[in-house]
Write an enzyme that holds these catalytic residues in place. Structure first.
Site, PDB file in Angstrom:
ATOM      1  N   ARG A 114     -56.958 -23.908  91.541  1.00  0.00           N
ATOM      2  CA  ARG A 114     -55.503 -24.419  91.692  1.00  0.00           C
ATOM      3  C   ARG A 114     -55.924 -26.044  92.088  1.00  0.00           C
ATOM      4  NH1 ARG A 114     -49.872 -22.429  93.690  1.00  0.00           N
ATOM      5  NH2 ARG A 114     -50.078 -21.609  91.354  1.00  0.00           N
ATOM      6  N   HIS A 141     -50.055 -25.391  83.529  1.00  0.00           N
ATOM      7  CA  HIS A 141     -50.020 -24.107  84.186  1.00  0.00           C
ATOM      8  C   HIS A 141     -50.216 -22.766  83.050  1.00  0.00           C
ATOM      9  CE1 HIS A 141     -49.912 -21.617  87.394  1.00  0.00           C
ATOM     10  NE2 HIS A 141     -48.487 -21.617  87.903  1.00  0.00           N
ATOM     11  N   GLN A 144     -49.206 -19.132  84.045  1.00  0.00           N
ATOM     12  CA  GLN A 144     -47.733 -19.024  84.052  1.00  0.00           C
ATOM     13  C   GLN A 144     -46.890 -19.099  82.639  1.00  0.00           C
ATOM     14  OE1 GLN A 144     -45.652 -18.873  86.937  1.00  0.00           O
ATOM     15  NE2 GLN A 144     -44.451 -18.160  85.631  1.00  0.00           N
ATOM     16  N   ASP A 236     -37.499 -25.251  86.257  1.00  0.00           N
ATOM     17  CA  ASP A 236     -38.581 -25.194  87.434  1.00  0.00           C
ATOM     18  C   ASP A 236     -37.889 -26.327  88.444  1.00  0.00           C
ATOM     19  OD1 ASP A 236     -40.855 -24.966  88.616  1.00  0.00           O
ATOM     20  OD2 ASP A 236     -42.106 -26.039  87.149  1.00  0.00           O
ATOM     21  N   CYS A 276     -40.377 -20.235  87.217  1.00  0.00           N
ATOM     22  CA  CYS A 276     -41.872 -19.714  87.604  1.00  0.00           C
ATOM     23  C   CYS A 276     -41.820 -19.325  89.173  1.00  0.00           C
ATOM     24  CB  CYS A 276     -42.859 -20.814  87.083  1.00  0.00           C
ATOM     25  SG  CYS A 276     -42.525 -22.435  87.958  1.00  0.00           S
ATOM     26  N   ARG A 304     -47.353 -12.035  85.900  1.00  0.00           N
ATOM     27  CA  ARG A 304     -48.534 -12.919  85.974  1.00  0.00           C
ATOM     28  C   ARG A 304     -49.757 -12.016  86.087  1.00  0.00           C
ATOM     29  NH1 ARG A 304     -48.129 -17.676  88.365  1.00  0.00           N
ATOM     30  NH2 ARG A 304     -50.150 -17.772  88.178  1.00  0.00           N
TER      31      ARG A 304
HETATM   32  N1   CP Z   1     -45.429 -19.786  89.892  1.00  0.00           N
HETATM   33  C1   CP Z   1     -46.683 -20.017  90.641  1.00  0.00           C
HETATM   34  O1   CP Z   1     -47.510 -20.339  90.306  1.00  0.00           O
HETATM   35  O2   CP Z   1     -46.361 -19.495  91.790  1.00  0.00           O
HETATM   36  P1   CP Z   1     -47.327 -19.493  93.496  1.00  0.00           P
HETATM   37  O3   CP Z   1     -47.172 -21.232  93.314  1.00  0.00           O
HETATM   38  O4   CP Z   1     -46.597 -19.116  94.340  1.00  0.00           O
HETATM   39  O5   CP Z   1     -48.823 -19.390  92.908  1.00  0.00           O
END
Ligand code: CP
Length: 316
Positions: A114, A141, A144, A236, A276, A304
């Site tokens: 990430r 992402h 997701q 989002d 998300c 997920r």
């Molecule tokens: N939706 C998502 O990626 O959640 P986090 O940021 O908690 O990983």
């Protein structure tokens, strides 16, 4: 949804950086594999036996970190967590991204990262001969969005011509939804303020693929038009990680895009609400919608794990 017996690994790109790497058929196969893994997890309990996977996080996470960690361990693999969330330990500061990647490939079998900048993932993938998986960047992402379409397919069945409305910021999640909607034949309407539209190159790719799959990708600025008749309404955070200094301006610009009961009433009667997470009650969504009967946000979170296990099963 049809599930098959132990699904054979499918031949895909060795990395998952955007969600645009895979053909429509491969994307559908991945959702079928996710369903099989969810239904029969024991059959996949040793897929990652003897494998070590580095989880690199430059930004905070709850869902992504836990679902990858639990998912990898439940397939017999081991996790090495590299915390780069503190500015004092920022990725690339101590040694170059290329050197980090070249070292990691000597010890671990894959990288889940990430990062703030998509180019960091691309640099890792270019320098490590092991799979690199995007766990969120400024641009995409994909884990997701794959979980989101898996959630919809699980609830509604085949996604061809499925009407999905995305309302709010044309951000990383929106970009991955566009790529995957195009590959899955979905009718996606995206409503954003004019200055917050998704990237033109992402929209162009989506429209190109949509011509093959008979998907439809439409951009607009009116949230009511986007939501009208939709079977799912997605929003989002208005201020993604990395844009915090713009928060006050964004809250004002995005106010007409709030998903509330009135906006949801324009969708189909059995429409679901998607997010998300983490969500900001009273900003992009009201509590009555987020916590209401139409909300499937926790199904998205749960799924997920199954989709990511399918990604790992496929790439390793
Ligand atoms: N939706 C998502 O990626 O959640 P986090 O940021 O908690 O990983």
């Amino acid at each position: 949804m049809t599930t098959t017996s132990l699904v054979a690994p499918i031949s895909l790109s060795t990395d998952l950086l955007t969600g645009a790497e895979w053909s429509p058929a491969h994307t559908r196969d991945l959702l079928h594999l996710s369903a099989d893994i969810k239904a029969r997890p024991i059959r996949y309990a040793s897929t990652l036996h003897g494998k070590f996977i580095a989880l690199i996080f430059e930004k905070p996470s709850l869902r992504t970190r836990v679902t990858f960690d639990v998912g990898i361990q439940s397939m017999g693999g081991s996790v090495v967590f590299l915390d780069h969330t503190q500015a004092s330990a920022s990725l690339g500061a101590r040694e170059s991204i290329a050197d980090v990647a070249r070292n990691l490939e000597r010890w671990v079998h894959g990288i889940v990262a990430r990062v703030y900048h998509q180019r960091v993932l691309e640099e890792m993938a270019a320098n490590a001969n092991i799979p690199v998986i995007n766990a969120l960047s400024d641009k995409f992402h994909p884990c997701q969005a794959l979980a989101d379409f898996f959630t919809l397919e699980e609830r509604f069945g085949a996604l061809r011509s499925f009407k999905l409305a995305y309302v709010g910021d044309g951000n990383n999640v929106c970009h991955s939804l566009i790529y995957l909607a195009a590959r899955l034949g979905v009718h996606l309407r995206v409503a954003t303020p004019p200055d917050y539209a998704p990237l033109p190159e992402v929209v162009a790719d989506g429209k190109r693929v949509a011509r093959e799959t008979r998907a439809k990708i439409e951009l607009m600025t009116d949230p009511r038009e986007a939501v009208s008749g939709a079977l799912a309404v997605y929003t989002d955070s208005w201020t993604s990680m990395g844009f915090e200094e713009e928060g006050e301006i964004r809250n004002a610009v995005f106010q007409p895009y709030q998903v509330n009961a009135e906006l949801m009433s324009l969708a189909a009667p059995d429409a679901v609400f998607m997010h998300c997470l983490p969500a900001h009650r009273g900003l992009e969504v009201t509590p009555e919608v987020l916590d209401g009967a139409q909300s499937v946000v926790l199904d998205q979170s749960e799924n997920r794990m199954y989709v990511q296990k399918a990604i790992l099963h496929t790439l390793f």
